[in-house]
Motif scaffolding. Sequence first.
Motif, PDB file in Angstrom:
ATOM      1  N   VAL A   6       0.818  -1.427  -0.018  1.00  0.00           N
ATOM      2  CA  VAL A   6      -0.213   0.080   0.317  1.00  0.00           C
ATOM      3  C   VAL A   6       0.976   0.983  -0.183  1.00  0.00           C
ATOM      4  O   VAL A   6       1.707   0.985   0.998  1.00  0.00           O
ATOM      5  N   ILE A   7       0.615   2.114  -1.137  1.00  0.00           N
ATOM      6  CA  ILE A   7       1.668   3.472  -1.404  1.00  0.00           C
ATOM      7  C   ILE A   7       0.633   4.024  -1.165  1.00  0.00           C
ATOM      8  O   ILE A   7       0.087   5.359  -1.916  1.00  0.00           O
ATOM      9  N   PRO A   8       0.764   5.424   0.304  1.00  0.00           N
ATOM     10  CA  PRO A   8       0.112   6.221   0.782  1.00  0.00           C
ATOM     11  C   PRO A   8       1.321   7.879   0.422  1.00  0.00           C
ATOM     12  O   PRO A   8       1.711   7.988   0.504  1.00  0.00           O
ATOM     13  N   ASP A   9       1.011   8.089  -1.774  1.00  0.00           N
ATOM     14  CA  ASP A   9       1.771   8.703  -1.967  1.00  0.00           C
ATOM     15  C   ASP A   9       1.909  10.364  -1.039  1.00  0.00           C
ATOM     16  O   ASP A   9       1.915  11.385  -0.561  1.00  0.00           O
ATOM     17  N   CYS A 293      -0.732  -4.586  -5.719  1.00  0.00           N
ATOM     18  CA  CYS A 293      -0.359  -3.009  -4.764  1.00  0.00           C
ATOM     19  C   CYS A 293      -1.413  -2.538  -4.856  1.00  0.00           C
ATOM     20  O   CYS A 293      -1.751  -2.116  -5.776  1.00  0.00           O
ATOM     21  N   VAL A 294      -1.520  -1.003  -4.282  1.00  0.00           N
ATOM     22  CA  VAL A 294      -2.202  -0.085  -3.704  1.00  0.00           C
ATOM     23  C   VAL A 294      -2.130   0.868  -3.988  1.00  0.00           C
ATOM     24  O   VAL A 294      -1.639   1.053  -2.769  1.00  0.00           O
ATOM     25  N   HIS A 295      -1.835   2.064  -4.692  1.00  0.00           N
ATOM     26  CA  HIS A 295      -1.250   3.251  -4.877  1.00  0.00           C
ATOM     27  C   HIS A 295      -2.523   3.989  -4.494  1.00  0.00           C
ATOM     28  O   HIS A 295      -3.032   4.412  -5.313  1.00  0.00           O
ATOM     29  N   VAL A 296      -1.815   5.036  -4.013  1.00  0.00           N
ATOM     30  CA  VAL A 296      -2.811   6.276  -3.529  1.00  0.00           C
ATOM     31  C   VAL A 296      -2.777   7.632  -3.319  1.00  0.00           C
ATOM     32  O   VAL A 296      -1.960   7.626  -2.792  1.00  0.00           O
ATOM     33  N   GLU A 297      -3.300   8.918  -4.378  1.00  0.00           N
ATOM     34  CA  GLU A 297      -2.272   9.789  -4.977  1.00  0.00           C
ATOM     35  C   GLU A 297      -3.529  11.019  -3.750  1.00  0.00           C
ATOM     36  O   GLU A 297      -2.657  12.038  -3.919  1.00  0.00           O
ATOM     37  N   ALA A 298      -4.716  10.578  -2.881  1.00  0.00           N
ATOM     38  CA  ALA A 298      -5.019  11.592  -2.962  1.00  0.00           C
ATOM     39  C   ALA A 298      -3.820  12.141  -1.292  1.00  0.00           C
ATOM     40  O   ALA A 298      -3.959  13.461  -0.835  1.00  0.00           O
ATOM     41  N   LEU A 315      -5.447  10.029   5.141  1.00  0.00           N
ATOM     42  CA  LEU A 315      -4.540   8.880   5.710  1.00  0.00           C
ATOM     43  C   LEU A 315      -5.409   7.537   6.579  1.00  0.00           C
ATOM     44  O   LEU A 315      -5.572   6.277   6.445  1.00  0.00           O
ATOM     45  N   GLU A 316      -6.873   8.326   7.380  1.00  0.00           N
ATOM     46  CA  GLU A 316      -7.642   7.455   7.394  1.00  0.00           C
ATOM     47  C   GLU A 316      -8.116   7.122   6.792  1.00  0.00           C
ATOM     48  O   GLU A 316      -8.451   5.861   7.194  1.00  0.00           O
ATOM     49  N   ALA A 317      -8.348   7.198   5.911  1.00  0.00           N
ATOM     50  CA  ALA A 317      -9.771   6.810   4.590  1.00  0.00           C
ATOM     51  C   ALA A 317      -8.791   5.748   4.064  1.00  0.00           C
ATOM     52  O   ALA A 317      -9.138   3.917   3.712  1.00  0.00           O
ATOM     53  N   ASP A 343       6.542   6.586  -1.008  1.00  0.00           N
ATOM     54  CA  ASP A 343       7.584   7.225  -2.233  1.00  0.00           C
ATOM     55  C   ASP A 343       8.294   7.598  -1.727  1.00  0.00           C
ATOM     56  O   ASP A 343       9.618   7.383  -2.329  1.00  0.00           O
ATOM     57  N   HIS A 344       8.076   9.056  -1.569  1.00  0.00           N
ATOM     58  CA  HIS A 344       8.375  10.528  -1.108  1.00  0.00           C
ATOM     59  C   HIS A 344       8.045  11.307  -0.476  1.00  0.00           C
ATOM     60  O   HIS A 344       6.363  11.203   0.138  1.00  0.00           O
ATOM     61  N   PRO A 345       8.770  12.425  -0.027  1.00  0.00           N
ATOM     62  CA  PRO A 345       7.770  12.791   1.293  1.00  0.00           C
ATOM     63  C   PRO A 345       7.562  13.958   0.294  1.00  0.00           C
ATOM     64  O   PRO A 345       7.756  14.331  -0.593  1.00  0.00           O
TER      65      PRO A 345
END
Length: 402
Positions: A6-9, A293-298, A315-317, A343-345
């Motif tokens: 899981v990628i919280p971008d 893999c789940v990527h989330v751009e939000a 983040l909570e969602a 992926d990055h800050p």
Amino acid sequence: MKYAIVIPDGCADEPQESLGGKTPLQAAKTPAMDAIARAGVVGRANNVPLHLPAGSDVANLSLFGYDPNVYFTGRAPLEAAAQGIQLGPEDWAIRCNLVTVQDQTMKSFTAGHISSEEAKALLISAQKELGADNLEFVPGVSYRNLLLFRGAKVKAPFSKETRATPPHDLTDKSVANDLPSGPGSEILNSLMGFSRPLFANHPVNQRRLAAGKLPATNLWLWGLGKTPSLTPFFELHQKRGKMITAVDLLRGLAALIGWDRIEVPGATGYLDTNYAAKGQYAIDALDSTDVICVHVEATDEASHEGRVDAKIAALEAIDEQIVAPLHAALKQYGDYRILVSPDHPTPCRTKTHSHGFVPLAICGTGVTADAATTYDEVAAAASPLSFEEGWKMMAHFLGARD
């Protein structure tokens, strides 16, 4: 063994005064991510070498186990791959944003989140007036579009020395000193300049202005490069993978490493994305792949807008609607591992990507729990698990045993 990523971008951030000195990740209620931290290990990875741009292109190459010093050629070629565009050996892909620049200031690198239909109309006009046999404007999603330079007959003048600043690095800043420079930059600057009068009275912008929306004042060209030659993921790790994302960059990376892509209804690449559907589609894919893999751009979009509250909500969602149900489903398969990592800050203060370590959490089969009880930047900084070369983390996640 089943694996989930899981990628919280861009979720890694700085302490916020408005949050009492906490980062958004610390302030957000993320019981599912914290449960992974307690059951496994928390660490950190540096996905972007200092000499390379701090973007999702370099960072995600690293995250998936590809040394960016070897494989990175530019952002746009990855997005071209997402659309199934074949680039010849002399062709260059160039990212083509629609932006709002007023009084030499980047007011919006998304042109007010212009719709795909509006963007397409503007790109059609650009092709008609500015295109050529070797210059092709390709509509994408919203503000994210492409320009292709076909170099078979007329060799492209660009090189690795061509410099072009990502527009999201210039939010609320002057653009005067950040126009493209180096080999071939005169072509980029010329096209960007000619797009201003072309778009000034365009029907799309007239309608947007009448509706109180920001106009797309001009094109912004950046992220250029040739198609990279990426070793298939299966060849590197003997694992099959599938990608869930609403962003062409990740779609393209998946295509180039040999992963299938899953399109989810309502996945937008913005704060209004369908988190629950992403979680359910990931669960449904577990039977048919080794790695989902789940990527989330939000989270990244919230940072670009400087909206701490929106970042916490995203983040909570992600935690409630993706991480929690996906982790529960993985446990039904017996042997499994799950990784959570941006992926990055992307600090809300600067509204742009930055270099630096990101926190990661891994739990599952063969992972012995460490002392961490929460998933956040502070817990990661205290951990001995650290990947200075972030591209080495993936092999650890997939194969390491205690």
